[in-house]
Design an enzyme around this catalytic site. Structure first.
Site, PDB file in Angstrom:
ATOM      1  N   CYS A  14       0.862  -1.178   0.000  1.00 28.72           N
ATOM      2  CA  CYS A  14       0.000   0.000   0.000  1.00 28.72           C
ATOM      3  C   CYS A  14       0.895   1.223   0.000  1.00 28.72           C
ATOM      4  O   CYS A  14       2.111   1.123   0.177  1.00 28.72           O
ATOM      5  CB  CYS A  14      -0.860   0.050   1.258  1.00 28.72           C
ATOM      6  SG  CYS A  14      -2.025  -1.301   1.383  1.00 28.72           S
ATOM      7  N   GLY A  43      -0.876   0.513  -5.042  1.00 28.35           N
ATOM      8  CA  GLY A  43      -2.169  -0.093  -4.740  1.00 28.35           C
ATOM      9  C   GLY A  43      -3.247   0.481  -5.633  1.00 28.35           C
ATOM     10  O   GLY A  43      -3.361   1.709  -5.729  1.00 28.35           O
ATOM     11  N   ASN A 117       0.673   0.956   5.926  1.00 28.44           N
ATOM     12  CA  ASN A 117       1.325   0.144   4.895  1.00 28.44           C
ATOM     13  C   ASN A 117       2.126  -0.934   5.611  1.00 28.44           C
ATOM     14  O   ASN A 117       2.959  -0.625   6.457  1.00 28.44           O
ATOM     15  CB  ASN A 117       2.254   1.040   4.056  1.00 28.44           C
ATOM     16  CG  ASN A 117       3.118   0.248   3.091  1.00 28.44           C
ATOM     17  OD1 ASN A 117       4.220   0.671   2.748  1.00 28.44           O
ATOM     18  ND2 ASN A 117       2.644  -0.884   2.628  1.00 28.44           N
ATOM     19  N   GLY A 118       1.861  -2.195   5.256  1.00 33.48           N
ATOM     20  CA  GLY A 118       2.583  -3.298   5.889  1.00 33.48           C
ATOM     21  C   GLY A 118       1.612  -4.362   6.347  1.00 33.48           C
ATOM     22  O   GLY A 118       0.418  -4.318   6.020  1.00 33.48           O
ATOM     23  N   CYS A 253      12.764  -3.780   3.306  1.00 35.50           N
ATOM     24  CA  CYS A 253      12.414  -4.770   2.274  1.00 35.50           C
ATOM     25  C   CYS A 253      13.263  -4.563   1.019  1.00 35.50           C
ATOM     26  O   CYS A 253      13.226  -3.499   0.398  1.00 35.50           O
ATOM     27  CB  CYS A 253      10.933  -4.603   1.941  1.00 35.50           C
ATOM     28  SG  CYS A 253      10.413  -5.475   0.453  1.00 35.50           S
ATOM     29  N   TYR A 259      11.577  -4.050  -7.286  1.00 36.45           N
ATOM     30  CA  TYR A 259      10.349  -4.071  -8.078  1.00 36.45           C
ATOM     31  C   TYR A 259       9.297  -3.026  -7.697  1.00 36.45           C
ATOM     32  O   TYR A 259       8.730  -2.389  -8.572  1.00 36.45           O
ATOM     33  CB  TYR A 259       9.733  -5.474  -8.005  1.00 36.45           C
ATOM     34  CG  TYR A 259       8.393  -5.582  -8.671  1.00 36.45           C
ATOM     35  CD1 TYR A 259       8.247  -5.353 -10.039  1.00 36.45           C
ATOM     36  CD2 TYR A 259       7.245  -5.883  -7.944  1.00 36.45           C
ATOM     37  CE1 TYR A 259       7.008  -5.438 -10.659  1.00 36.45           C
ATOM     38  CE2 TYR A 259       6.008  -5.971  -8.565  1.00 36.45           C
ATOM     39  CZ  TYR A 259       5.902  -5.748  -9.916  1.00 36.45           C
ATOM     40  OH  TYR A 259       4.678  -5.823 -10.518  1.00 36.45           O
ATOM     41  N   SER A 300      10.142  -2.485 -14.582  1.00 32.25           N
ATOM     42  CA  SER A 300      11.377  -2.500 -13.792  1.00 32.25           C
ATOM     43  C   SER A 300      12.476  -3.333 -14.434  1.00 32.25           C
ATOM     44  O   SER A 300      13.663  -3.088 -14.189  1.00 32.25           O
ATOM     45  CB  SER A 300      11.107  -2.924 -12.350  1.00 32.25           C
ATOM     46  OG  SER A 300       9.995  -3.746 -12.250  1.00 32.25           O
ATOM     47  N   ASP A 362      13.936  -9.816 -16.764  1.00 31.88           N
ATOM     48  CA  ASP A 362      12.793  -9.381 -15.964  1.00 31.88           C
ATOM     49  C   ASP A 362      13.286  -9.151 -14.537  1.00 31.88           C
ATOM     50  O   ASP A 362      14.338  -9.670 -14.141  1.00 31.88           O
ATOM     51  CB  ASP A 362      11.676 -10.434 -16.007  1.00 31.88           C
ATOM     52  CG  ASP A 362      10.310  -9.804 -15.746  1.00 31.88           C
ATOM     53  OD1 ASP A 362      10.246  -8.633 -15.356  1.00 31.88           O
ATOM     54  OD2 ASP A 362       9.301 -10.509 -15.930  1.00 31.88           O
ATOM     55  N   ASP A 363      12.506  -8.392 -13.761  1.00 32.59           N
ATOM     56  CA  ASP A 363      12.962  -8.081 -12.402  1.00 32.59           C
ATOM     57  C   ASP A 363      12.884  -9.286 -11.484  1.00 32.59           C
ATOM     58  O   ASP A 363      13.627  -9.388 -10.516  1.00 32.59           O
ATOM     59  CB  ASP A 363      12.147  -6.923 -11.810  1.00 32.59           C
ATOM     60  CG  ASP A 363      10.663  -7.146 -11.986  1.00 32.59           C
ATOM     61  OD1 ASP A 363      10.129  -8.045 -11.316  1.00 32.59           O
ATOM     62  OD2 ASP A 363      10.051  -6.447 -12.799  1.00 32.59           O
ATOM     63  N   CYS A 399       6.074 -13.964   1.926  1.00 36.45           N
ATOM     64  CA  CYS A 399       6.324 -12.708   2.641  1.00 36.45           C
ATOM     65  C   CYS A 399       5.234 -12.542   3.693  1.00 36.45           C
ATOM     66  O   CYS A 399       4.058 -12.752   3.404  1.00 36.45           O
ATOM     67  CB  CYS A 399       6.287 -11.522   1.681  1.00 36.45           C
ATOM     68  SG  CYS A 399       6.420  -9.943   2.552  1.00 36.45           S
ATOM     69  N   CYS A 448      15.851  -6.921   4.643  1.00 37.55           N
ATOM     70  CA  CYS A 448      15.029  -8.124   4.728  1.00 37.55           C
ATOM     71  C   CYS A 448      15.124  -8.823   3.380  1.00 37.55           C
ATOM     72  O   CYS A 448      14.852  -8.214   2.335  1.00 37.55           O
ATOM     73  CB  CYS A 448      13.565  -7.774   5.017  1.00 37.55           C
ATOM     74  SG  CYS A 448      12.512  -9.253   4.874  1.00 37.55           S
ATOM     75  N   CYS A 451      12.026 -13.552   1.595  1.00 36.53           N
ATOM     76  CA  CYS A 451      11.414 -14.344   0.517  1.00 36.53           C
ATOM     77  C   CYS A 451      12.478 -15.018  -0.350  1.00 36.53           C
ATOM     78  O   CYS A 451      12.160 -15.930  -1.104  1.00 36.53           O
ATOM     79  CB  CYS A 451      10.475 -13.482  -0.321  1.00 36.53           C
ATOM     80  SG  CYS A 451      11.226 -11.966  -0.909  1.00 36.53           S
TER      81      CYS A 451
HETATM   82  S1  SF4 Z   1      10.010 -11.141   2.676  1.00 41.46           S
HETATM   83 FE1  SF4 Z   1      10.621 -10.301   0.640  1.00 41.46          FE
HETATM   84  S2  SF4 Z   1       8.905  -9.041  -0.078  1.00 41.46           S
HETATM   85 FE2  SF4 Z   1       8.598  -9.447   2.128  1.00 41.46          FE
HETATM   86  S3  SF4 Z   1       9.506  -7.665   3.178  1.00 41.46           S
HETATM   87 FE3  SF4 Z   1      11.119  -9.234   3.072  1.00 41.46          FE
HETATM   88  S4  SF4 Z   1      12.203  -8.818   1.122  1.00 41.46           S
HETATM   89 FE4  SF4 Z   1      10.268  -7.677   1.069  1.00 41.46          FE
END
Ligand code: SF4
Length: 470
Positions: A14, A43, A117-118, A253, A259, A300, A362-363, A399, A448, A451
């Site tokens: 978001c 969003g 957002n989150g 993130c 992306y 991207s 691609d990204d 995620c 982070c 994923c």
């Molecule tokens: S898990 Fe991946 S998409 Fe989710 S916050 Fe971490 S880096 Fe971003």
């Protein structure tokens, strides 16, 4: 009719925005409109605003795009001195007006509105506890959990109630709140989702998910809000608190840069365009391949392709033309397939591709279905070879922080080896950016990357909530 996702990408979470002015602004709707338009990529399912005119809060929300909100029944003469705004993406089941934001509530001490957002990782437990204590909920979003928690924790002072509440919620949150004649911004103790501060020559202040929204309203970027920081903006200026009692570790993130965010945005001191360009440079260094042209999958992937082209010396070519009038989710006739949808979205420039050895960048690669169709499009346009490159590492895990990567079952990288994926998408060669190279492109700071490697900065919930919200 059939609602087909045209593109198997993780979807944005978001976007949030906030304005504080000492004086009533007659053009506050225009400012919110510009800001939310610039955050529209984050969003497209609903949009909303709350405006304060010293005395009262007024909230307007609409399903759909920012344009749908501003052509709805908002009185054109609405003015105010504080406002927050939100654009929302959610999973399909939660896409309803009750979950649109901002969420406004009337407490004993006055009105409050919040935009988020989150994703909270302990929303279900908190909701259960609050319901046990007599709270009732109108919708299913975790943002409503935050506002009810603030109600529970506020005894005589909203700020203390908010501080206490943001120490109880867990996960990813960038919040903008309007309450008690103040604009408040909060970023979670890991800074997973972005939030930045701006100001203009009138002394107005702004909070935004991305700096592109500050540019859109003529505001100067001041700084990023830090992990575990709360800012309170009122007539006395900006006060900052490190509210977080737990350890604070900046861990934003990585996917924002790969992306989600717009390329002109700067997040946590790093320009998004530069990161994407560098991912292409590093991909080109990883494994050399003889080819005639480099094509980026818009949008991207294009920037990574430019970096790849510069580093490899292989010419960049547009190659695929994207139809910009097909949204992220596009209503197709019932009998349409994903294949037809992707083909409608990407049309090849056959005379540029015919007889060429193509590197297609691609990204990211999520389910693999779109990549397979894109490779097919390029082959049908006459490519002799197609070498696929992903400008991010293999996505293997869900995620929990507000991005729509909810299940390993959907992730081709969680099920197949790289060689199996290459065969599945019918590429001549397939390479992913390594995690090490992605971190290098990000300036070797702490990020982070849950994923990609399954290791998350916070505790993760035992199950992903059905109504993932943002
Ligand atoms: S898990 Fe991946 S998409 Fe989710 S916050 Fe971490 S880096 Fe971003």
């Amino acid at each position: 009719m059939n609602n087909i996702t045209t593109y198997d990408k993780p979807r944005e979470e978001c976007g949030v925005f906030g304005i504080y002015s000492k004086d009533i602004k007659k053009d506050i709707l225009k400012t919110l409109n510009y800001a939310l338009y610039s955050l529209q990529h984050r969003g497209q399912e609903s949009a909303g605003i709350t405006i304060s005119n010293y005395k009262h809060l007024f909230t307007y929300k609409a399903m759909g795009l920012v344009s749908d909100l501003f052509t709805s029944n908002i009185p054109k003469d609405t003015e105010g001195n504080i406002a927050i705004g939100h654009v929302r993406y959610s999973t399909t089941g939660a896409s309803k007006i009750e979950n649109a934001q901002p969420i406004e509530n009337l407490f004993r001490l006055g009105q409050i509105a919040i935009a988020h957002n989150g994703n909270l990782t302990n929303a279900e437990e908190l909701r259960y506890e609050l319901e046990e204590g007599g709270a009732t909920f109108n919708a299913t979003s975790d943002t409503e959990v935050i506002i009810k928690l603030i109600a529970r924790k506020t005894v005589s002072n909203f700020i203390e109630g908010i501080k206490e509440s943001v120490n109880i919620i867990k996960g990813a949150f960038a919040l903008v709140i309007v309450v008690d004649g103040k604009l408040i911004g909060v970023r979670d103790p890991y800074g997973i989702r972005p939030l930045c501060l701006g100001t203009n020559s009138n002394g107005d202040y702004f909070l935004a998910s991305e700096s592109c929204a500050l540019d859109a309203v003529g505001s100067k970027f001041v700084r990023d809000i830090e992990a575990g920081e709360m800012v309170i903006i009122d007539d006395e200026g900006v006060k900052s608190f490190k509210y977080a009692k737990e350890d604070v570790k900046h861990c934003p993130c990585a996917f924002e840069h790969i992306y989600f965010a717009r390329p002109e945005s700067n997040i946590d001191g790093i320009n998004v365009y530069n990161v994407r360009f560098q991912t292409g440079v590093l991909l080109a260094r990883q494994n050399k391949v003889d080819a005639d042209i480099v094509i980026g999958v818009q949008d991207s992937g294009t920037i990574a392709a430019l970096g790849f082209s510069q580093e490899s010396g292989i010419p960049y070519s547009i190659g695929l033309v994207k139809n910009r009038y097909i949204g992220r989710t596009f209503i197709m006739p019932e009998q349409s397939t994903r294949e037809e949808t992707v083909k409608l979205k990407f049309n090849p420039l056959k005379h540029l591709i015919d007889g060429k050895r193509v590197i297609l960048i691609d990204d990211s690669l999520v389910r693999g279905t779109t990549s397979r169709i894109l490779i097919d499009i390029v082959r049908r346009a006459g490519a002799k070879e197609v070498h696929f490159r992903s400008a991010s590492p293999v996505i293997k895990s869900p995620c929990y922080y507000g991005v729509d990567i909810s299940s390993k079952k959907e992730l081709i990288g969680a099920k197949l080896s790289v060689e199996e994926i290459r065969k599945e998408i019918n590429a001549d060669t397939l390479e992913y950016l390594t995690i090490e190279d992605m971190l290098e492109a990000l300036g070797n700071k702490n990020y982070c990357i849950g994923c990609f490697n399954g290791s998350y900065p916070t505790e993760i919930p035992k199950k992903v909530p059905i109504d993932k919200t943002c």
